[in-house]
Design a protein around this motif. Structure first.
Motif, PDB file in Angstrom:
ATOM      1  N   GLU A 157       2.504   5.532  -4.531  1.00  0.00           N
ATOM      2  CA  GLU A 157       3.409   6.408  -5.298  1.00  0.00           C
ATOM      3  C   GLU A 157       4.672   5.651  -5.703  1.00  0.00           C
ATOM      4  O   GLU A 157       5.150   5.792  -6.831  1.00  0.00           O
ATOM      5  N   THR A 211       0.827  -1.220   0.000  1.00  0.00           N
ATOM      6  CA  THR A 211       0.000   0.000   0.000  1.00  0.00           C
ATOM      7  C   THR A 211       0.860   1.269   0.000  1.00  0.00           C
ATOM      8  O   THR A 211       0.677   2.187   0.808  1.00  0.00           O
ATOM      9  N   LEU A 212       1.794   1.265  -0.923  1.00  0.00           N
ATOM     10  CA  LEU A 212       2.626   2.463  -1.146  1.00  0.00           C
ATOM     11  C   LEU A 212       2.456   2.842  -2.627  1.00  0.00           C
ATOM     12  O   LEU A 212       3.318   2.551  -3.467  1.00  0.00           O
ATOM     13  N   ASN A 232       8.969   5.405   8.086  1.00  0.00           N
ATOM     14  CA  ASN A 232       8.405   6.682   7.599  1.00  0.00           C
ATOM     15  C   ASN A 232       8.321   6.726   6.077  1.00  0.00           C
ATOM     16  O   ASN A 232       8.598   7.755   5.473  1.00  0.00           O
ATOM     17  N   LEU A 233       7.904   5.594   5.509  1.00  0.00           N
ATOM     18  CA  LEU A 233       7.871   5.548   4.044  1.00  0.00           C
ATOM     19  C   LEU A 233       6.803   6.474   3.457  1.00  0.00           C
ATOM     20  O   LEU A 233       6.861   6.810   2.270  1.00  0.00           O
ATOM     21  N   LEU A 234       5.872   6.917   4.305  1.00  0.00           N
ATOM     22  CA  LEU A 234       4.871   7.866   3.799  1.00  0.00           C
ATOM     23  C   LEU A 234       5.536   9.178   3.387  1.00  0.00           C
ATOM     24  O   LEU A 234       5.045   9.891   2.511  1.00  0.00           O
ATOM     25  N   ARG A 235       6.677   9.461   3.993  1.00  0.00           N
ATOM     26  CA  ARG A 235       7.444  10.646   3.573  1.00  0.00           C
ATOM     27  C   ARG A 235       7.959  10.473   2.149  1.00  0.00           C
ATOM     28  O   ARG A 235       8.048  11.425   1.383  1.00  0.00           O
ATOM     29  N   GLU A 294       6.442   8.666  -0.052  1.00  0.00           N
ATOM     30  CA  GLU A 294       5.232   8.815  -0.860  1.00  0.00           C
ATOM     31  C   GLU A 294       4.943  10.302  -1.129  1.00  0.00           C
ATOM     32  O   GLU A 294       4.629  10.683  -2.251  1.00  0.00           O
ATOM     33  N   GLU A 295       5.095  11.105  -0.098  1.00  0.00           N
ATOM     34  CA  GLU A 295       4.869  12.551  -0.264  1.00  0.00           C
ATOM     35  C   GLU A 295       5.893  13.147  -1.231  1.00  0.00           C
ATOM     36  O   GLU A 295       5.547  13.967  -2.083  1.00  0.00           O
TER      37      GLU A 295
END
Ligand code: FEO
Length: 169
Positions: A40, A37-38, A150-153, A155-156
């Motif tokens: 990007e 669910t990553l 912090n892989l959402l970073r 993604e951002e």
């Protein structure tokens, strides 16, 4: 009439295999990130896979234009297990460095044969590899800095910079 030597046609056929191998590896990485669910990261690697396909097809067209026979070699299975996101990106960077050496070897072969048509054709790939190694190096830095928690970073970062982070097929 074949305008380049069989040795060079054979080497380019090998390279078609390498480009498809890169395509499969990026497809495998993209699927991995979709599963995590990553989206990007998944989209980024899907775009890379598409670019590799275009690279392979450029070589295919060249062999045909040069009057040679396209013989696509067997493609090894890609890696599909990535304990960390960083592993997938490191593998990608290693792959781009490897392809850069392969393209350099092709240029050397063409120059040694005084085959300026092939040499000239290959210059696009020389430039492309510089860009691909550089953008993958950037992504690896971002993934390392963010850390696995912090892989959402990342993604951002890709959502913001994704349009610019590309190789251009
Ligand atoms: Fe076709 Fe990324 O080398």
């Amino acid at each position: 009439m074949q305008i380049t030597s069989q040795k060079i046609i054979d080497a380019i056929n090998e390279q078609i295999g390498h480009e498809y191998s890169a395509m499969l590896q990026y497809t495998s990485i993209s699927a991995h990130f979709t599963g995590e669910t990553l989206p990007e990261l998944a989209a980024y690697f899907a775009r890379q896979a598409e670019e590799e396909k275009q690279h392979a097809l450029k070589f295919v067209d060249y062999v045909v234009d040069a009057g040679g026979k396209v013989v696509i070699p067997a493609i090894p299975a890609p890696v599909y297990e990535f304990p960390k996101a960083e592993d997938a990106v490191q593998l990608s960077l290693d792959q781009e460095v490897k392809v850069t050496h392969q393209v350099n070897d092709l240029v050397k072969l063409a120059k040694e044969a005084n085959d300026y048509i092939t040499d000239n054709f290959l210059q696009w790939f020389v430039q492309e590899q510089l860009e691909e190694v550089s953008t993958m190096q950037d992504l690896l830095s971002v993934v390392k800095r963010a850390g696995e928690d912090n892989l959402l970073r990342v993604e951002e970062y890709l959502a913001r910079e994704g349009g610019k982070v590309h190789g251009g097929a």
